[in-house]
Design a protein around this motif. Structure first.
Motif, PDB file in Angstrom:
ATOM      1  N   ALA A  90       0.813  -1.216   0.000  1.00 50.19           N
ATOM      2  CA  ALA A  90       0.000   0.000   0.000  1.00 50.19           C
ATOM      3  C   ALA A  90       0.843   1.260   0.000  1.00 50.19           C
ATOM      4  O   ALA A  90       0.409   2.303  -0.505  1.00 50.19           O
ATOM      5  N   SER A  91       2.040   1.193   0.561  1.00 48.46           N
ATOM      6  CA  SER A  91       2.919   2.373   0.528  1.00 48.46           C
ATOM      7  C   SER A  91       3.328   2.704  -0.902  1.00 48.46           C
ATOM      8  O   SER A  91       3.684   3.837  -1.212  1.00 48.46           O
ATOM      9  N   ALA A 128      -0.293   6.236   4.514  1.00 50.96           N
ATOM     10  CA  ALA A 128       0.350   7.308   5.281  1.00 50.96           C
ATOM     11  C   ALA A 128       1.848   7.326   5.050  1.00 50.96           C
ATOM     12  O   ALA A 128       2.447   8.395   4.837  1.00 50.96           O
ATOM     13  N   ALA A 129       2.479   6.156   5.084  1.00 54.43           N
ATOM     14  CA  ALA A 129       3.927   6.091   4.882  1.00 54.43           C
ATOM     15  C   ALA A 129       4.306   6.538   3.480  1.00 54.43           C
ATOM     16  O   ALA A 129       5.293   7.272   3.290  1.00 54.43           O
ATOM     17  N   ALA A 167      -3.707   8.269   8.023  1.00 53.98           N
ATOM     18  CA  ALA A 167      -3.658   8.276   6.555  1.00 53.98           C
ATOM     19  C   ALA A 167      -4.267   9.555   5.990  1.00 53.98           C
ATOM     20  O   ALA A 167      -3.696  10.198   5.102  1.00 53.98           O
ATOM     21  N   VAL A 168      -5.436   9.931   6.515  1.00 52.44           N
ATOM     22  CA  VAL A 168      -6.104  11.138   6.018  1.00 52.44           C
ATOM     23  C   VAL A 168      -5.295  12.383   6.373  1.00 52.44           C
ATOM     24  O   VAL A 168      -5.120  13.286   5.545  1.00 52.44           O
ATOM     25  N   GLU A 169      -4.780  12.437   7.597  1.00 50.99           N
ATOM     26  CA  GLU A 169      -4.028  13.630   8.028  1.00 50.99           C
ATOM     27  C   GLU A 169      -2.736  13.813   7.229  1.00 50.99           C
ATOM     28  O   GLU A 169      -2.441  14.901   6.744  1.00 50.99           O
ATOM     29  N   VAL A 170      -1.963  12.740   7.104  1.00 44.83           N
ATOM     30  CA  VAL A 170      -0.679  12.857   6.416  1.00 44.83           C
ATOM     31  C   VAL A 170      -0.891  13.146   4.932  1.00 44.83           C
ATOM     32  O   VAL A 170      -0.198  13.990   4.344  1.00 44.83           O
TER      33      VAL A 170
END
Length: 394
Positions: free
Chosen positions: A76-77, A246-247, A333-336
């Motif tokens: 996913a990254s 996120a990553a 995930a949403v924030e980053v």
């Protein structure tokens, strides 16, 4: 189709890391052009990764859930859509592991080891709620079944060899029918038009009087009549996808700031990467990402412990641990992915860079099930020792 057979957890992680780097290169173009990842999925099948949870007694690596979660995080990254496609594959391998007959396990585990893919046809639109499954599995005169219904959000079905279908029999019990994608009466429609996860092909499956032999039907309702980790395993993989998004977003933001962003004139520095305000924000986001990854790992180990010794208590601990990880990874995930624009500057919104795919993927994927209800179950467990329900979404 033939596939490599992965030997153990170490090899599974090495293969996943290599594939992630390979898939990363074309992820942006696949998303912007909505180019479906057929070749990449064939590479995934051939790699043997799709068979790593097949039990050792059937020739598989039977990896730990901690390993499987990391496999999904890595994929996913690189490409969140590509990582989402096999999530249901592993869920329905797990259904066979829990409720399949020895004959069903032998047949389907051999299929998986050969690189065959499971899709899914479970969700329905226009019903009262997500558990209101109206697809019917009616008995035929010869002991077989007839399957009728319409499914939506059928991630992976377009690319699948087998489509596991959630359906109810006349007594309202929930079953899974494993149906070949090319079976008569099965129509898979590529009508997914979500703003994110564009290449998952999460469209419609129509089932028009599909004939299903009795040995292709599994009594899924039995899963929930005792302690189970079915929901925890499924949700763990969703959490891993969010952690990966996120990553990936943080890494791409850092690369843009290092190589393309201009410093704000008031900072007094020659490069954006030297700006102490940007450094502070990157540090804060990195802590969030690391916390999500730590919660993901802790949850996976709790699931592994429950799988090793399944009781009401161990199953509850697994569900709560995964719920905590999912709440945190969804928010992170949403924030980053949103902070990427704040950090990278005006150029970051250009369609030509397609950096917004990270936010679109995060915003779309985190809608699978509401974090607010997970927080409710966590709070009830902490305050009153109330074990979470066995509905398969925890």
């Amino acid at each position: 189709m033939s596939a490599k057979v992965i030997a153990d957890d170490v090899e599974a992680l090495a293969v996943a890391a290599a594939l992630a780097e390979e898939f990363r290169a074309g992820a942006s173009a696949r998303d912007s052009e909505r180019r479906l990842p057929r070749e990449e999925l064939d590479r995934l099948s051939a790699s043997g990764l799709l068979a790593v949870t097949v039990p050792a007694g059937h020739g598989g690596a039977d990896v730990r859930q901690e390993t499987l979660a990391e496999v999904f995080r890595l994929l996913a990254s690189a490409d969140a859509s590509l990582a989402q496609i096999p999530q249901n594959h592993f869920v329905y391998v797990n259904v066979l592991r829990r409720q399949g007959t020895p004959q069903q396990q032998t047949f389907f585990f051999d299929e998986v080891l050969a690189g065959r893919r499971f899709g899914n046809a479970q969700s329905e639109a226009g019903t009262r709620h997500v558990q209101d499954i109206r697809t019917r599995l009616d008995p035929g005169p010869d002991g077989s079944y007839v399957l009728t219904g319409v499914k939506h959000y059928s991630t992976g079905a377009l690319f699948a060899d087998w489509i596991p279908v959630l359906a109810r029999t006349a007594d309202d019990d929930l079953h899974v029918a494993y149906v070949p994608r090319g079976a008569d009466g099965v129509t898979v429609v590529d009508d997914w038009d979500g703003m994110g996860q564009r290449t998952t092909a999460s469209g419609t499956v129509r089932l028009d009087a599909v004939h299903v032999p009795a040995d292709r039907v599994v009594p899924h309702h039995l899963t929930f009549r005792g302690p189970q980790i079915h929901g925890a395993v499924a949700q763990l993989l969703h959490a891993a996808i969010d952690a990966g998004i996120a990553a990936g977003a943080l890494a791409e933001a850092a690369e843009i700031v290092r190589t393309q962003s201009r410093p704000w004139f008031e900072s007094g520095f020659d490069t954006a990467a030297e700006d102490p305000l940007l450094i502070q924000r990157f540090g804060e986001l990195a802590v969030q990402v690391r916390a999500s990854e730590a919660l993901l790992g802790a949850a996976a180990r709790t699931v592994d412990a429950a799988r090793d010794e399944l009781t009401e208590d161990s199953a509850a601990e697994a569900s709560i641990a995964v719920a905590a990880a999912k709440v945190h990874t969804s928010a992170t995930a949403v924030e980053v992915a949103g902070a990427l624009f704040e950090l990278s500057g005006t150029r970051s919104v250009l369609n030509s860079l397609n950096l917004h795919r990270h936010w679109r993927d995060a915003r779309t994927h985190t809608l699978h099930d509401p974090a607010r209800w997970k927080i409710q179950h966590i709070g009830r467990y902490v305050l009153g020792g109330i074990k979470p329900p066995r509905h398969g979404l925890l």
